[in-house]
Design a protein around this motif. Structure first.
Motif, short mmCIF file in Angstrom:
data_model
loop_
_atom_site.label_atom_id
_atom_site.label_comp_id
_atom_site.label_asym_id
_atom_site.label_seq_id
_atom_site.Cartn_x
_atom_site.Cartn_y
_atom_site.Cartn_z
N GLY A 24 0.72 -1.13 0.07
CA GLY A 24 0.06 -0.13 0.05
C GLY A 24 0.85 1.28 -0.04
O GLY A 24 0.46 2.02 -0.85
N LEU A 25 1.72 1.10 0.74
CA LEU A 25 2.89 2.56 0.78
C LEU A 25 3.40 2.48 -0.50
O LEU A 25 3.52 3.81 -0.84
CB LEU A 25 3.98 2.19 2.14
CG LEU A 25 3.53 2.92 3.43
CD1 LEU A 25 4.65 2.66 4.18
CD2 LEU A 25 3.47 4.65 3.05
N TYR A 26 4.13 1.55 -1.21
CA TYR A 26 4.56 1.55 -2.30
C TYR A 26 3.60 2.50 -3.51
O TYR A 26 4.11 3.04 -4.20
CB TYR A 26 5.13 0.40 -3.04
CG TYR A 26 5.70 0.29 -4.30
CD1 TYR A 26 6.69 0.74 -4.71
CD2 TYR A 26 4.62 -0.31 -5.38
CE1 TYR A 26 7.12 0.78 -5.78
CE2 TYR A 26 5.08 -0.24 -6.86
CZ TYR A 26 6.18 0.38 -7.12
OH TYR A 26 6.72 0.45 -8.31
N ALA A 27 2.28 1.73 -3.39
CA ALA A 27 1.45 2.57 -4.43
C ALA A 27 1.02 3.85 -4.13
O ALA A 27 0.97 4.48 -4.97
CB ALA A 27 0.28 1.50 -4.29
N MET A 28 1.01 4.24 -2.75
CA MET A 28 0.73 5.56 -2.47
C MET A 28 1.83 6.54 -2.77
O MET A 28 1.49 7.63 -3.36
CB MET A 28 0.43 5.60 -1.09
CG MET A 28 -1.11 5.61 -0.65
SD MET A 28 -1.39 6.21 0.90
CE MET A 28 -0.93 4.98 2.03
N ILE A 29 3.18 6.13 -2.49
CA ILE A 29 4.15 6.93 -3.17
C ILE A 29 4.45 6.90 -4.51
O ILE A 29 4.90 7.80 -5.16
CB ILE A 29 5.40 6.47 -1.94
CG1 ILE A 29 4.92 6.74 -0.74
CG2 ILE A 29 6.57 7.33 -2.29
CD1 ILE A 29 5.70 6.24 0.46
N ALA A 30 4.97 5.61 -5.14
CA ALA A 30 5.62 5.51 -6.33
C ALA A 30 4.71 5.60 -7.76
O ALA A 30 5.23 5.98 -8.64
CB ALA A 30 6.37 4.23 -6.39
N LYS A 31 3.30 5.18 -7.37
CA LYS A 31 2.57 5.22 -8.70
C LYS A 31 2.25 6.82 -8.80
O LYS A 31 1.82 7.66 -7.94
CB LYS A 31 1.46 4.44 -8.28
CG LYS A 31 1.60 2.85 -8.23
CD LYS A 31 1.82 2.43 -9.42
CE LYS A 31 2.18 0.91 -9.12
NZ LYS A 31 2.75 0.40 -10.65
N LYS A 32 2.11 7.08 -10.29
CA LYS A 32 1.82 8.30 -10.52
C LYS A 32 0.28 8.57 -10.93
O LYS A 32 -0.31 9.55 -10.62
CB LYS A 32 2.46 8.74 -12.13
CG LYS A 32 4.00 8.68 -12.05
CD LYS A 32 4.34 10.11 -11.41
CE LYS A 32 5.75 10.44 -11.59
NZ LYS A 32 6.65 9.50 -10.79
N ASN A 33 -0.47 7.56 -11.38
CA ASN A 33 -1.71 7.82 -11.34
C ASN A 33 -2.71 7.82 -10.05
O ASN A 33 -2.32 7.02 -9.16
CB ASN A 33 -2.38 6.42 -12.01
CG ASN A 33 -3.81 6.61 -12.70
OD1 ASN A 33 -4.84 6.69 -12.06
ND2 ASN A 33 -3.85 6.66 -13.98
N LEU A 34 -3.61 8.84 -10.30
CA LEU A 34 -4.47 8.90 -8.96
C LEU A 34 -5.19 7.91 -8.24
O LEU A 34 -5.29 7.65 -6.97
CB LEU A 34 -5.39 10.29 -8.95
CG LEU A 34 -4.46 11.47 -9.11
CD1 LEU A 34 -5.49 12.85 -9.37
CD2 LEU A 34 -3.74 11.74 -7.85
N VAL A 35 -6.00 7.24 -9.25
CA VAL A 35 -6.66 6.17 -8.77
C VAL A 35 -6.01 4.89 -8.33
O VAL A 35 -6.18 4.34 -7.32
CB VAL A 35 -7.53 5.54 -10.08
CG1 VAL A 35 -8.39 4.38 -9.73
CG2 VAL A 35 -8.44 6.67 -10.55
N LYS A 36 -4.72 4.76 -8.79
CA LYS A 36 -3.78 3.53 -8.17
C LYS A 36 -3.28 4.05 -6.74
O LYS A 36 -3.13 3.12 -5.91
CB LYS A 36 -2.51 3.44 -9.14
CG LYS A 36 -2.60 3.00 -10.29
CD LYS A 36 -2.82 1.52 -10.22
CE LYS A 36 -3.19 0.70 -11.42
NZ LYS A 36 -1.95 0.47 -12.42
N LYS A 37 -3.38 5.46 -6.67
CA LYS A 37 -2.83 5.92 -5.23
C LYS A 37 -3.84 5.44 -4.34
O LYS A 37 -3.68 5.20 -3.15
CB LYS A 37 -2.69 7.50 -5.32
CG LYS A 37 -1.25 7.89 -5.49
CD LYS A 37 -0.97 9.19 -5.83
CE LYS A 37 0.14 9.66 -6.50
NZ LYS A 37 1.19 9.67 -5.58
N ILE A 38 -5.39 5.76 -4.67
CA ILE A 38 -6.33 5.49 -3.81
C ILE A 38 -6.55 3.94 -3.62
O ILE A 38 -7.05 3.80 -2.52
CB ILE A 38 -7.67 6.01 -4.63
CG1 ILE A 38 -7.71 7.62 -4.93
CG2 ILE A 38 -8.87 5.80 -3.71
CD1 ILE A 38 -8.59 8.32 -5.48
N ILE A 39 -6.18 3.09 -4.57
CA ILE A 39 -6.41 1.67 -4.23
C ILE A 39 -5.08 1.20 -3.38
O ILE A 39 -5.45 0.50 -2.31
CB ILE A 39 -6.05 1.01 -5.58
CG1 ILE A 39 -7.42 1.07 -6.26
CG2 ILE A 39 -5.85 -0.58 -5.54
CD1 ILE A 39 -7.19 0.42 -7.73
N GLY A 40 -4.05 2.24 -3.46
CA GLY A 40 -2.89 1.75 -2.39
C GLY A 40 -3.39 2.29 -0.92
O GLY A 40 -2.87 1.48 -0.02
#
Lengths: 143, 81
Positions: A24-40
């Protein structure tokens, strides 16, 4: 070595919690897409809920409903026979809160998409700088 | 708590989580997140938290997936990572 192996095998729920929190932390920090950040963010929340439910679980215990509660009332109740229901009740609230934060976050992401036409974070920053170059330049340093 | 079943479901939870953040399509990502929530609900019913389990099944796997699919259909499916 034997003690370490026993610790790893006996506490495997907590290792899964650590793995899910890192995902979850990786998805929130490293992903650029906003929906991917919300999934994280949601994966992080469910990992914490899994941690709390793992605290309440017991081996060889049953659901927290008293057996033979009606009829013969005169018998002892052993707490070791029942799963601890207190973390479950706390985490019930956390699930509802996580859905509320998900709705607000998705609404904000949709407003950002309607305003900038993209969901990628770097493209949004580029459009902000293209749209208002003087305001960014006068307000000091930016990213 | 049956530990074999617990380990299998934990493995599937981690696989679903990793695939939900690594699929390059937001609709597929939302569906994988729904699968992740359902696996989490199975895990909690194994651990004896039945109230948390059916709340997660209705709210996490149901309403959250509907929210994600609605948001993706109103914006875009395209993603670069």
């Amino acid at each position: 070595m034997e003690a370490i192996t026993t610790l790893i095998i006996a506490k495997y729920n907590y290792w899964a919690v650590i793995l899910l929190i890192v995902i979850g932390l990786y998805a929130m920090i490293a992903k650029k897409n906003l929906v991917k950040k919300i999934i994280g963010m949601n994966i992080f929340q469910t990992a914490i809920i899994l941690f709390y439910v793992s605290i309440g679980a017991k081996r060889g215990a049953t659901l927290p409903i008293i057996v033979h509660a009606h009829g013969d009332a005169a018998h002892a109740i052993h707490a070791a026979d029942y799963i601890n229901p207190l973390p479950h009740v706390l985490m019930l609230t956390a699930i509802v809160v996580s859905v509320a934060t998900l709705g607000v976050a998705l609404a904000l992401a949709m407003k950002i998409y309607f305003h900038y036409g993209t969901l990628e974070e770097d493209e949004i920053q580029k459009k902000i700088m293209d749209r208002e170059p003087d305001k960014v330049a006068t307000s000091g340093e930016h990213l | 708590m049956i530990w074999q079943l617990d380990l299998i479901i934990l493995l599937m939870v981690v696989i679903c989580g990793i695939s939900a953040i690594s699929i390059r399509d937001l609709l597929g990502s939302a569906i994988m997140f729904g699968a992740y929530s359902f696996m989490m609900c199975l895990l909690w019913s194994i651990m004896g938290a039945v109230d948390v389990s059916f709340t997660e099944a209705s709210v996490g796997a149901g309403v959250s997936t509907v929210f994600f699919v609605a948001a993706v259909f109103r914006t875009t499916r395209r993603t670069r990572d």
